[in-house]
Design a protein around this motif. Structure first.
Motif, PDB file in Angstrom:
ATOM      1  N   VAL A  90       3.807  12.949 -17.380  1.00 36.38           N
ATOM      2  CA  VAL A  90       3.129  12.208 -16.314  1.00 36.38           C
ATOM      3  C   VAL A  90       3.898  10.932 -16.025  1.00 36.38           C
ATOM      4  O   VAL A  90       4.618  10.406 -16.886  1.00 36.38           O
ATOM      5  CB  VAL A  90       1.664  11.861 -16.685  1.00 36.38           C
ATOM      6  N   VAL A  91       3.737  10.436 -14.780  1.00 35.48           N
ATOM      7  CA  VAL A  91       4.350   9.167 -14.395  1.00 35.48           C
ATOM      8  C   VAL A  91       3.490   8.039 -14.953  1.00 35.48           C
ATOM      9  O   VAL A  91       2.326   7.875 -14.560  1.00 35.48           O
ATOM     10  CB  VAL A  91       4.455   9.048 -12.865  1.00 35.48           C
ATOM     11  N   LYS A  92       4.041   7.291 -15.878  1.00 37.88           N
ATOM     12  CA  LYS A  92       3.299   6.208 -16.507  1.00 37.88           C
ATOM     13  C   LYS A  92       3.323   4.932 -15.673  1.00 37.88           C
ATOM     14  O   LYS A  92       2.330   4.189 -15.617  1.00 37.88           O
ATOM     15  CB  LYS A  92       3.870   5.912 -17.891  1.00 37.88           C
ATOM     16  N   ALA A  93       4.473   4.649 -15.025  1.00 39.33           N
ATOM     17  CA  ALA A  93       4.595   3.419 -14.253  1.00 39.33           C
ATOM     18  C   ALA A  93       5.612   3.610 -13.146  1.00 39.33           C
ATOM     19  O   ALA A  93       6.575   4.367 -13.277  1.00 39.33           O
ATOM     20  CB  ALA A  93       5.004   2.254 -15.155  1.00 39.33           C
ATOM     21  N   ALA A  94       5.368   2.931 -12.033  1.00 38.74           N
ATOM     22  CA  ALA A  94       6.290   3.000 -10.898  1.00 38.74           C
ATOM     23  C   ALA A  94       6.248   1.681 -10.144  1.00 38.74           C
ATOM     24  O   ALA A  94       5.218   1.005 -10.099  1.00 38.74           O
ATOM     25  CB  ALA A  94       5.921   4.154  -9.977  1.00 38.74           C
ATOM     26  N   ILE A  95       7.397   1.328  -9.568  1.00 36.42           N
ATOM     27  CA  ILE A  95       7.481   0.147  -8.710  1.00 36.42           C
ATOM     28  C   ILE A  95       7.375   0.624  -7.265  1.00 36.42           C
ATOM     29  O   ILE A  95       8.152   1.486  -6.831  1.00 36.42           O
ATOM     30  CB  ILE A  95       8.789  -0.620  -8.929  1.00 36.42           C
ATOM     31  N   VAL A  96       6.419   0.086  -6.530  1.00 34.67           N
ATOM     32  CA  VAL A  96       6.199   0.498  -5.146  1.00 34.67           C
ATOM     33  C   VAL A  96       6.450  -0.692  -4.236  1.00 34.67           C
ATOM     34  O   VAL A  96       5.901  -1.782  -4.453  1.00 34.67           O
ATOM     35  CB  VAL A  96       4.763   1.033  -4.933  1.00 34.67           C
ATOM     36  N   HIS A  97       7.290  -0.468  -3.232  1.00 30.54           N
ATOM     37  CA  HIS A  97       7.594  -1.527  -2.258  1.00 30.54           C
ATOM     38  C   HIS A  97       6.840  -1.241  -0.969  1.00 30.54           C
ATOM     39  O   HIS A  97       6.826  -0.119  -0.465  1.00 30.54           O
ATOM     40  CB  HIS A  97       9.100  -1.579  -1.985  1.00 30.54           C
ATOM     41  N   ASP A  98       6.200  -2.284  -0.448  1.00 28.58           N
ATOM     42  CA  ASP A  98       5.440  -2.165   0.802  1.00 28.58           C
ATOM     43  C   ASP A  98       6.328  -2.619   1.961  1.00 28.58           C
ATOM     44  O   ASP A  98       6.474  -3.821   2.206  1.00 28.58           O
ATOM     45  CB  ASP A  98       4.177  -3.025   0.729  1.00 28.58           C
ATOM     46  N   PRO A  99       6.916  -1.672   2.733  1.00 22.33           N
ATOM     47  CA  PRO A  99       7.806  -2.072   3.833  1.00 22.33           C
ATOM     48  C   PRO A  99       7.045  -2.571   5.057  1.00 22.33           C
ATOM     49  O   PRO A  99       7.641  -3.130   5.971  1.00 22.33           O
ATOM     50  CB  PRO A  99       8.557  -0.769   4.149  1.00 22.33           C
ATOM     51  N   PHE A 100       5.724  -2.360   5.085  1.00 23.14           N
ATOM     52  CA  PHE A 100       4.942  -2.759   6.248  1.00 23.14           C
ATOM     53  C   PHE A 100       4.488  -4.216   6.165  1.00 23.14           C
ATOM     54  O   PHE A 100       4.034  -4.777   7.161  1.00 23.14           O
ATOM     55  CB  PHE A 100       3.706  -1.858   6.377  1.00 23.14           C
ATOM     56  N   ALA A 101       4.581  -4.809   4.987  1.00 23.40           N
ATOM     57  CA  ALA A 101       4.133  -6.191   4.816  1.00 23.40           C
ATOM     58  C   ALA A 101       5.184  -7.145   5.356  1.00 23.40           C
ATOM     59  O   ALA A 101       6.389  -6.896   5.240  1.00 23.40           O
ATOM     60  CB  ALA A 101       3.859  -6.484   3.347  1.00 23.40           C
ATOM     61  N   PRO A 102       4.763  -8.269   5.964  1.00 25.98           N
ATOM     62  CA  PRO A 102       5.743  -9.259   6.441  1.00 25.98           C
ATOM     63  C   PRO A 102       6.434  -9.915   5.264  1.00 25.98           C
ATOM     64  O   PRO A 102       5.870 -10.001   4.173  1.00 25.98           O
ATOM     65  CB  PRO A 102       4.872 -10.266   7.211  1.00 25.98           C
ATOM     66  N   PRO A 103       7.668 -10.367   5.449  1.00 24.38           N
ATOM     67  CA  PRO A 103       8.375 -11.050   4.351  1.00 24.38           C
ATOM     68  C   PRO A 103       7.595 -12.260   3.877  1.00 24.38           C
ATOM     69  O   PRO A 103       6.919 -12.924   4.653  1.00 24.38           O
ATOM     70  CB  PRO A 103       9.705 -11.455   4.999  1.00 24.38           C
ATOM     71  N   LYS A 104       7.661 -12.522   2.590  1.00 25.32           N
ATOM     72  CA  LYS A 104       6.961 -13.681   2.036  1.00 25.32           C
ATOM     73  C   LYS A 104       7.539 -14.958   2.638  1.00 25.32           C
ATOM     74  O   LYS A 104       8.740 -15.124   2.755  1.00 25.32           O
ATOM     75  CB  LYS A 104       7.085 -13.712   0.514  1.00 25.32           C
ATOM     76  N   GLY A 105       6.595 -15.829   3.021  1.00 23.38           N
ATOM     77  CA  GLY A 105       7.001 -17.051   3.706  1.00 23.38           C
ATOM     78  C   GLY A 105       6.865 -16.943   5.202  1.00 23.38           C
ATOM     79  O   GLY A 105       6.934 -17.929   5.922  1.00 23.38           O
ATOM     80  N   SER A 106       6.680 -15.711   5.709  1.00 23.63           N
ATOM     81  CA  SER A 106       6.486 -15.526   7.144  1.00 23.63           C
ATOM     82  C   SER A 106       5.110 -16.004   7.546  1.00 23.63           C
ATOM     83  O   SER A 106       4.143 -15.872   6.813  1.00 23.63           O
ATOM     84  CB  SER A 106       6.648 -14.039   7.501  1.00 23.63           C
ATOM     85  N   LYS A 107       4.999 -16.530   8.737  1.00 20.22           N
ATOM     86  CA  LYS A 107       3.721 -17.035   9.244  1.00 20.22           C
ATOM     87  C   LYS A 107       2.842 -15.912   9.781  1.00 20.22           C
ATOM     88  O   LYS A 107       1.677 -16.100  10.052  1.00 20.22           O
ATOM     89  CB  LYS A 107       3.933 -18.069  10.348  1.00 20.22           C
ATOM     90  N   LYS A 108       3.421 -14.724   9.951  1.00 24.13           N
ATOM     91  CA  LYS A 108       2.639 -13.591  10.448  1.00 24.13           C
ATOM     92  C   LYS A 108       1.671 -13.123   9.388  1.00 24.13           C
ATOM     93  O   LYS A 108       2.023 -12.927   8.230  1.00 24.13           O
ATOM     94  CB  LYS A 108       3.582 -12.443  10.816  1.00 24.13           C
ATOM     95  N   LYS A 109       0.446 -12.968   9.760  1.00 26.89           N
ATOM     96  CA  LYS A 109      -0.589 -12.554   8.827  1.00 26.89           C
ATOM     97  C   LYS A 109      -0.625 -11.053   8.706  1.00 26.89           C
ATOM     98  O   LYS A 109      -0.461 -10.327   9.682  1.00 26.89           O
ATOM     99  CB  LYS A 109      -1.972 -13.061   9.294  1.00 26.89           C
ATOM    100  N   LYS A 110      -0.849 -10.604   7.518  1.00 26.80           N
ATOM    101  CA  LYS A 110      -0.953  -9.167   7.257  1.00 26.80           C
ATOM    102  C   LYS A 110      -2.367  -8.708   7.577  1.00 26.80           C
ATOM    103  O   LYS A 110      -3.342  -9.306   7.150  1.00 26.80           O
ATOM    104  CB  LYS A 110      -0.649  -8.883   5.790  1.00 26.80           C
ATOM    105  N   THR A 111      -2.472  -7.658   8.351  1.00 28.57           N
ATOM    106  CA  THR A 111      -3.778  -7.090   8.702  1.00 28.57           C
ATOM    107  C   THR A 111      -3.997  -5.828   7.922  1.00 28.57           C
ATOM    108  O   THR A 111      -3.079  -5.053   7.704  1.00 28.57           O
ATOM    109  CB  THR A 111      -3.845  -6.783  10.206  1.00 28.57           C
ATOM    110  N   THR A 112      -5.198  -5.627   7.477  1.00 25.84           N
ATOM    111  CA  THR A 112      -5.523  -4.452   6.695  1.00 25.84           C
ATOM    112  C   THR A 112      -6.650  -3.697   7.351  1.00 25.84           C
ATOM    113  O   THR A 112      -7.456  -4.245   8.085  1.00 25.84           O
ATOM    114  CB  THR A 112      -5.951  -4.845   5.272  1.00 25.84           C
ATOM    115  N   GLN A 113      -6.705  -2.414   7.046  1.00 27.47           N
ATOM    116  CA  GLN A 113      -7.790  -1.566   7.538  1.00 27.47           C
ATOM    117  C   GLN A 113      -9.034  -1.832   6.739  1.00 27.47           C
ATOM    118  O   GLN A 113      -9.046  -1.725   5.521  1.00 27.47           O
ATOM    119  CB  GLN A 113      -7.384  -0.089   7.410  1.00 27.47           C
TER     120      GLN A 113
END
Length: 403
Positions: free
Chosen positions: A379-402
């Motif tokens: 089984v997969v015990k651990a994984a690193i997941v990158h969120d490409p839809f999130a704005p870069p940290k420090g960006s003024k654009k707010k992330k919207t969620t469902q």
């Protein structure tokens, strides 16, 4: 009359509002209500047209017909149609309740005419396969109720709105989504040494523990620590005391909707259940508290809070435990991973790869970049997941969620 809020109207009628009672009674038969209104409306309009034409032709001759038609059309549109009906649509209760005082006796007075008109109208409708009793249902669907709750605004506090929405979603969520998986079950193996069992009872952070013999699939009882306190203070403790304090286990099938299981917990007077699959193998443990937390949010101390399944990293990356549920990931991170298939991140990765991966392995999982860091016991015990839809940290654009 027709633009009245039916739910508000019924509420006011139940509270004894006389105008609401009259209006509600009239709306029980909309064909009769429309009939009496249109009889009076058309009688007045046609009479006004005839009288205006007669007066205008006597005053201006043939030119009077055009003058009467133009003047009466403007007068009726402005003063009899658009203005009063717009006002009534904006303030239906202020107009409908006083109007019902006149409409009730008018309906009784003109009932023979109304009956004849409705007979002809309903007979014509039946030719097209429509009956007068085929009115649209006032019952709201689940999605319509969701919209109603969302639009309630400040009338319902945000926390209460979320609770109402969670109740509406209980039917969509199954026991598998909220249960403690088999590999995380903490229980007592009755075949262990009695000293080990006593030490486990004294150090456990759980209130109820499943008791099994040799294998978790062989659960023989549920031990409540309140009952265990009776013999933990004694000098000599044996396994018979433990078995006598256990309650018979309560088994439930996987896939049970939460609303059904909530009712079953209440019916059976239980707070914990053992989830089994179609072969009878134990899949996990479900508790009443887990279901209630789906409605009101977490209200008890989370034992696993010291080792969370999701650890934030830099650049919108997260170290996620393979057994973290998809619903938990979506809820915490605001992602949109599919929830209609596998319930855990490990299951979602396995479904995509159709094989047991070797670490390190990289893949794109429904738009998210995944790097498998640890694979153990198939089984997969651990994984690193990158969120490409999130704005870069420090960006003024707010992330919207469902929501």
């Amino acid at each position: 009359m027709m633009t009245l809020n039916r739910y508000r109207l019924r509420h006011m009628a139940k509270n004894g509002h006389k105008g609401a009672k009259r209006a509600n009674a009239l709306l029980q038969r909309p064909d009769q209500l429309i009939g009496v209104i249109l009889i009076g409306n058309n009688f007045v309009n046609i009479s006004a047209s005839a009288i205006a034409t007669l007066i205008a032709t006597r005053l201006w001759g043939d030119l009077g017909l055009a003058i009467a038609t133009t003047a009466l059309t403007i007068t009726v549109l402005v003063f009899s149609e658009v203005t009063p009906k717009t006002l009534a649509a904006l303030y239906p209760e202020r107009v409908a309740f006083p109007a019902s005082v006149a409409l009730v006796p008018l309906l009784k007075l003109l009932y023979p005419f109304v009956w004849c008109v409705n007979l002809a109208s309903n007979s014509l409708l039946r030719l097209f396969g429509v009956t007068e009793n085929q009115a649209g249902s006032d019952h709201l669907s689940r999605e319509e109720l969701r919209t109603l709750v969302h639009e309630a605004g400040v009338r319902i506090p945000k926390r209460h709105r979320q609770m109402l929405l969670s109740i509406l979603d209980l039917e969509k969520v199954t026991i598998e989504d909220i249960m403690i998986p088999r590999n995380e079950i903490t229980g007592i193996d009755i075949e262990d040494d009695i000293d080990e069992i006593v030490e486990q009872l004294r150090s456990t952070q759980h209130t109820r523990l499943p008791v099994y013999r040799g294998d978790i699939n062989n659960i023989i009882g549920i031990l409540h620590l309140r009952n265990a306190a009776k013999f933990l203070t004694q000098d000599e403790i044996n396994k018979a005391m433990i078995m006598q304090s256990c309650r018979e286990p309560y088994f439930i099938p996987e896939g049970t909707p939460l609303n059904t299981q909530l009712f079953n917990f209440q019916k059976e007077k239980r707070r914990i259940a053992v989830v089994v699959d179609e072969y009878g193998d134990v899949q996990g443990i479900a508790t009443l508290e887990d279901i209630l937390e789906e409605i009101v949010g977490e209200f008890t101390t989370d034992i696993a809070a010291t080792s969370p399944d999701i650890t934030p990293m830099d650049d919108n990356r997260y170290m996620i435990d393979g057994f973290a549920t998809i619903r938990t990931i979506n809820k915490i991170l605001g992602w949109r991973l599919p929830t209609d298939g596998p319930k855990t991140l490990n299951g979602l990765i396995m479904e995509l790869l159709e094989t047991i991966p070797e670490n390190p392995t990289c893949l794109k999982l429904h738009g998210y970049n995944v790097e498998i860091k640890q694979v153990k016991d198939n089984v997969v015990k651990a994984a690193i997941v990158h969120d490409p839809f999130a704005p870069p940290k420090g960006s003024k654009k707010k992330k919207t969620t469902q929501q």
